[in-house]
Design a protein around this motif. Structure first.
Motif, PDB file in Angstrom:
ATOM      1  N   LEU A 320       0.853  -1.175   0.000  1.00 27.42           N
ATOM      2  CA  LEU A 320       0.000   0.000   0.000  1.00 27.42           C
ATOM      3  C   LEU A 320       0.898   1.236   0.000  1.00 27.42           C
ATOM      4  N   VAL A 321       0.530   2.234  -0.718  1.00 27.42           N
ATOM      5  CA  VAL A 321       1.329   3.449  -0.832  1.00 27.42           C
ATOM      6  C   VAL A 321       0.949   4.398   0.300  1.00 27.42           C
ATOM      7  N   ASP A 322       1.944   4.747   1.146  1.00 27.59           N
ATOM      8  CA  ASP A 322       1.663   5.580   2.303  1.00 27.59           C
ATOM      9  C   ASP A 322       1.231   6.988   1.910  1.00 27.59           C
ATOM     10  N   THR A 323       1.650   7.436   0.744  1.00 30.21           N
ATOM     11  CA  THR A 323       1.370   8.813   0.364  1.00 30.21           C
ATOM     12  C   THR A 323       0.006   9.004  -0.269  1.00 30.21           C
ATOM     13  N   GLN A 324      -0.664   7.919  -0.619  1.00 27.48           N
ATOM     14  CA  GLN A 324      -1.955   8.072  -1.257  1.00 27.48           C
ATOM     15  C   GLN A 324      -2.996   8.527  -0.241  1.00 27.48           C
ATOM     16  N   PRO A 325      -3.954   9.362  -0.661  1.00 31.98           N
ATOM     17  CA  PRO A 325      -4.945   9.873   0.285  1.00 31.98           C
ATOM     18  C   PRO A 325      -5.889   8.776   0.742  1.00 31.98           C
ATOM     19  N   LEU A 326      -6.500   9.007   1.914  1.00 30.64           N
ATOM     20  CA  LEU A 326      -7.491   8.068   2.403  1.00 30.64           C
ATOM     21  C   LEU A 326      -8.677   8.033   1.470  1.00 30.64           C
ATOM     22  N   PRO A 327      -9.314   6.873   1.316  1.00 30.02           N
ATOM     23  CA  PRO A 327     -10.474   6.793   0.421  1.00 30.02           C
ATOM     24  C   PRO A 327     -11.613   7.652   0.948  1.00 30.02           C
ATOM     25  N   PRO A 328     -12.402   8.254   0.045  1.00 27.54           N
ATOM     26  CA  PRO A 328     -13.537   9.065   0.500  1.00 27.54           C
ATOM     27  C   PRO A 328     -14.638   8.195   1.083  1.00 27.54           C
ATOM     28  N   ALA A 329     -15.519   8.814   1.841  1.00 30.33           N
ATOM     29  CA  ALA A 329     -16.660   8.083   2.385  1.00 30.33           C
ATOM     30  C   ALA A 329     -17.523   7.585   1.237  1.00 30.33           C
ATOM     31  N   PRO A 330     -17.914   6.315   1.241  1.00 33.97           N
ATOM     32  CA  PRO A 330     -18.675   5.755   0.121  1.00 33.97           C
ATOM     33  C   PRO A 330     -20.124   6.221   0.126  1.00 33.97           C
ATOM     34  N   LYS A 331     -20.724   6.148  -1.040  1.00 28.83           N
ATOM     35  CA  LYS A 331     -22.142   6.440  -1.184  1.00 28.83           C
ATOM     36  C   LYS A 331     -22.893   5.124  -1.338  1.00 28.83           C
ATOM     37  N   PHE A 332     -23.962   4.983  -0.582  1.00 24.95           N
ATOM     38  CA  PHE A 332     -24.749   3.764  -0.687  1.00 24.95           C
ATOM     39  C   PHE A 332     -26.189   4.077  -0.335  1.00 24.95           C
ATOM     40  N   THR A 333     -27.068   3.220  -0.795  1.00 25.25           N
ATOM     41  CA  THR A 333     -28.495   3.378  -0.519  1.00 25.25           C
ATOM     42  C   THR A 333     -28.948   2.215   0.358  1.00 25.25           C
ATOM     43  N   PRO A 334     -29.182   2.466   1.653  1.00 24.20           N
ATOM     44  CA  PRO A 334     -29.600   1.370   2.531  1.00 24.20           C
ATOM     45  C   PRO A 334     -31.035   0.965   2.239  1.00 24.20           C
ATOM     46  N   PRO A 335     -31.413  -0.234   2.589  1.00 28.51           N
ATOM     47  CA  PRO A 335     -32.816  -0.649   2.423  1.00 28.51           C
ATOM     48  C   PRO A 335     -33.712   0.205   3.310  1.00 28.51           C
ATOM     49  N   PHE A 336     -34.889   0.503   2.832  1.00 26.63           N
ATOM     50  CA  PHE A 336     -35.773   1.395   3.586  1.00 26.63           C
ATOM     51  C   PHE A 336     -36.343   0.676   4.812  1.00 26.63           C
ATOM     52  N   VAL A 337     -36.150   1.317   5.970  1.00 32.17           N
ATOM     53  CA  VAL A 337     -36.736   0.839   7.219  1.00 32.17           C
ATOM     54  C   VAL A 337     -37.353   2.067   7.894  1.00 32.17           C
ATOM     55  N   SER A 338     -38.631   2.019   8.171  1.00 33.71           N
ATOM     56  CA  SER A 338     -39.291   3.151   8.819  1.00 33.71           C
ATOM     57  C   SER A 338     -38.932   3.167  10.301  1.00 33.71           C
ATOM     58  N   PRO A 339     -38.962   4.351  10.933  1.00 31.62           N
ATOM     59  CA  PRO A 339     -38.671   4.389  12.380  1.00 31.62           C
ATOM     60  C   PRO A 339     -39.653   3.560  13.189  1.00 31.62           C
ATOM     61  N   GLU A 340     -40.909   3.512  12.765  1.00 33.93           N
ATOM     62  CA  GLU A 340     -41.892   2.694  13.491  1.00 33.93           C
ATOM     63  C   GLU A 340     -41.502   1.222  13.458  1.00 33.93           C
ATOM     64  N   GLU A 341     -40.987   0.757  12.321  1.00 35.97           N
ATOM     65  CA  GLU A 341     -40.555  -0.644  12.223  1.00 35.97           C
ATOM     66  C   GLU A 341     -39.300  -0.882  13.053  1.00 35.97           C
ATOM     67  N   TYR A 342     -38.329   0.028  12.910  1.00 38.18           N
ATOM     68  CA  TYR A 342     -37.035  -0.177  13.567  1.00 38.18           C
ATOM     69  C   TYR A 342     -37.182  -0.212  15.084  1.00 38.18           C
ATOM     70  N   PHE A 343     -37.934   0.715  15.651  1.00 40.42           N
ATOM     71  CA  PHE A 343     -38.026   0.832  17.103  1.00 40.42           C
ATOM     72  C   PHE A 343     -39.112  -0.055  17.710  1.00 40.42           C
ATOM     73  N   SER A 344     -39.739  -0.877  16.903  1.00 38.42           N
ATOM     74  CA  SER A 344     -40.707  -1.847  17.410  1.00 38.42           C
ATOM     75  C   SER A 344     -40.125  -3.244  17.283  1.00 38.42           C
ATOM     76  N   ASP A 345     -40.641  -4.141  18.077  1.00 39.11           N
ATOM     77  CA  ASP A 345     -40.135  -5.506  18.077  1.00 39.11           C
ATOM     78  C   ASP A 345     -40.786  -6.309  16.951  1.00 39.11           C
ATOM     79  N   VAL A 346     -40.419  -5.956  15.722  1.00 41.99           N
ATOM     80  CA  VAL A 346     -40.948  -6.654  14.556  1.00 41.99           C
ATOM     81  C   VAL A 346     -39.770  -7.222  13.761  1.00 41.99           C
ATOM     82  N   ASP A 347     -40.029  -8.279  13.027  1.00 44.41           N
ATOM     83  CA  ASP A 347     -38.987  -8.928  12.237  1.00 44.41           C
ATOM     84  C   ASP A 347     -38.724  -8.110  10.977  1.00 44.41           C
ATOM     85  N   LEU A 348     -37.484  -7.646  10.819  1.00 43.16           N
ATOM     86  CA  LEU A 348     -37.113  -6.865   9.638  1.00 43.16           C
ATOM     87  C   LEU A 348     -36.576  -7.741   8.511  1.00 43.16           C
ATOM     88  N   GLY A 349     -36.433  -9.028   8.774  1.00 45.26           N
ATOM     89  CA  GLY A 349     -35.872  -9.902   7.740  1.00 45.26           C
ATOM     90  C   GLY A 349     -34.427  -9.546   7.456  1.00 45.26           C
TER      91      GLY A 349
END
Length: 418
Positions: A320-349
């Motif tokens: 690995l080259v020490d002088t190369q810059p750190l990689p930028p933060a990646p862009k990604f699209t997470p699967p949609f999870v609503s706050p009601e689903e996330y904070f409730s005890d439901v199976d998200l699969g």
């Protein structure tokens, strides 16, 4: 299912993190003890862990100053989750506080551990262990070693000759690990007897307040280009049973003599060593990590948690080259999870917040025989457990899991032979 109002009331800090409100989060934390920063949501995440998963950098920076960074969720540590975001800024923010907290924990625990070591009886013991297999001609390839452990006062030395595995052969070498306790400090020494070299680390108190221990750019780059590995033993499945001897109908519990000590013989079944690897933060051709520290590579626990001062050498060996810059933060699209689903005890699969995981799992199953003596002069609680406490504080947190296994799972007696 919880409503938005229920979520705001039950998980106020999580809600601010969810909506990426660093200003309100900072104001909420100004009043000491008003909110519990270690409260976990239905998914087992603290506000800090959730902030890392959601890649909310400013929320992470606010919470790391208040929260415990040595936490896990679903078997993954906070640092491992930070690595898997692929964001160097988030990883840096977590690491510099995590390392400081570990350093403070070390300095606070060393005096107590030194006193426990000093009070325990001195001893010397040789611990021989070996793996065998029924496959013809393969037993000679299986690992074995004899650990020599010396304990006198507040000093401990461990000698070993088995360093690691490479290309179907076990690498041999002579190493000593020495812990020297002083009244107000301690020193850890690793000695390579073949090259006549030693590396030393001094553990002492912090003379002035620190905001954090900044990681090197090389260590950040290495972590972000290396798979994240988690190793564990499923202790809940392990069961012990006394071995039997004699002819059917006249069978009795088996006892054998080992080195002059009468032992009860047990068999352990359902011993599963689980290795999980995450790669969602990597490019298509990740850099192969170099072997780690000897004892860690031996037991398969060389995770990113233990990569410390040797990272610069590892990075160089991986071209690995020490002088190369750190990689930028990646862009990604997470699967949609609503706050009601996330904070409730439901199976998200398969759905979850944050970057979608790429996990591979390997399970190795073993069976073991144990010879336990209740008359052995060395006692686990008085003499061995303090050393394991010391090793888990100074060397590796994985040793604490070994201590839990020994104290909670094994039947009565000292394991003379395994």
């Amino acid at each position: 299912m919880l409503t938005i109002e229920d979520i705001k009331r039950e998980y106020p800090l999580h809600w601010l993190v969810w909506n990426n409100e660093p200003g309100q989060l900072r104001d909420a934390l100004k009043e000491e003890n008003k909110y519990d920063v270690e409260k976990v949501d239905p998914r087992g995440r603290t506000p800090l862990m959730l902030a890392v998963r959601l890649c909310h950098l400013q929320c992470v920076k606010i919470l790391v100053a208040k929260a415990n960074t040595n936490i896990e969720c679903e078997g993954w540590s906070l640092v491992q989750e930070a690595v898997c975001t692929g964001d160097p800024a988030i990883l840096t923010a977590v690491l510099e506080v995590r390392d400081l907290q570990r350093h403070i924990q070390r300095t606070n625990h060393v005096p107590l551990l030194l006193q426990r070591l000093h009070d325990a009886p001195d001893f010397y013991v040789e611990m021989k262990w070996e793996f065998t297999t029924w496959v013809p001609l393969m037993s000679r390839l299986c690992p074995s070693d004899t650990y020599r452990v010396y304990k006198r006062g507040s000093n401990v030395r461990i000698d070993t000759t088995l360093l690691g595995f490479d290309h179907a052969t076990w690498q041999r070498g002579r190493r000593s690990y020495i812990f020297q306790g002083q009244p107000d400090s301690a020193m850890m020494i690793e000695v390579n007897h073949e090259t006549r070299e030693a590396s030393m680390e001094t553990i002492e108190g912090i003379n002035e307040p620190l905001d954090g221990i900044a990681p090197t750019e090389e260590s950040i780059r290495f972590r972000l280009t290396t798979p994240v590995t988690s190793n564990s033993v499923d202790m809940e499945k392990i069961s012990f049973e006394r071995n039997k001897s004699g002819i059917w109908g006249w069978r009795s519990e088996k006892n054998e003599s080992v080195n002059g000590y009468e032992c009860k013989v047990y068999s352990a079944t359902n011993v599963e060593f689980i290795t999980r690897t995450r790669t969602e933060h990597l490019a298509e051709t990740p850099v192969k990590p170099k072997k780690g520290l000897p004892l860690q590579s031996l037991f398969g626990v060389m995770t990113e948690e233990e990569m410390r001062e040797r990272t610069a050498e590892i990075v160089e060996d991986n071209a690995l080259v020490d002088t190369q810059p750190l990689p930028p933060a990646p862009k990604f699209t997470p699967p949609f999870v609503s706050p009601e689903e996330y904070f409730s005890d439901v199976d998200l699969g398969e759905r979850d917040v944050g970057r979608p995981r790429k996990v591979s799992t390997k399970v190795q199953k073993f069976k073991a025989n144990l010879w336990l003596s209740e008359d052995f002069p060395i006692k686990l609680q008085e003499q061995v457990i303090p050393i394991l406490d010391l090793m888990s504080t100074i060397m590796s947190p994985h040793v604490s899991k070994l201590k839990d296994f020994i104290t909670m799972q094994l039947p009565a007696g000292f394991p003379i032979k395994v």
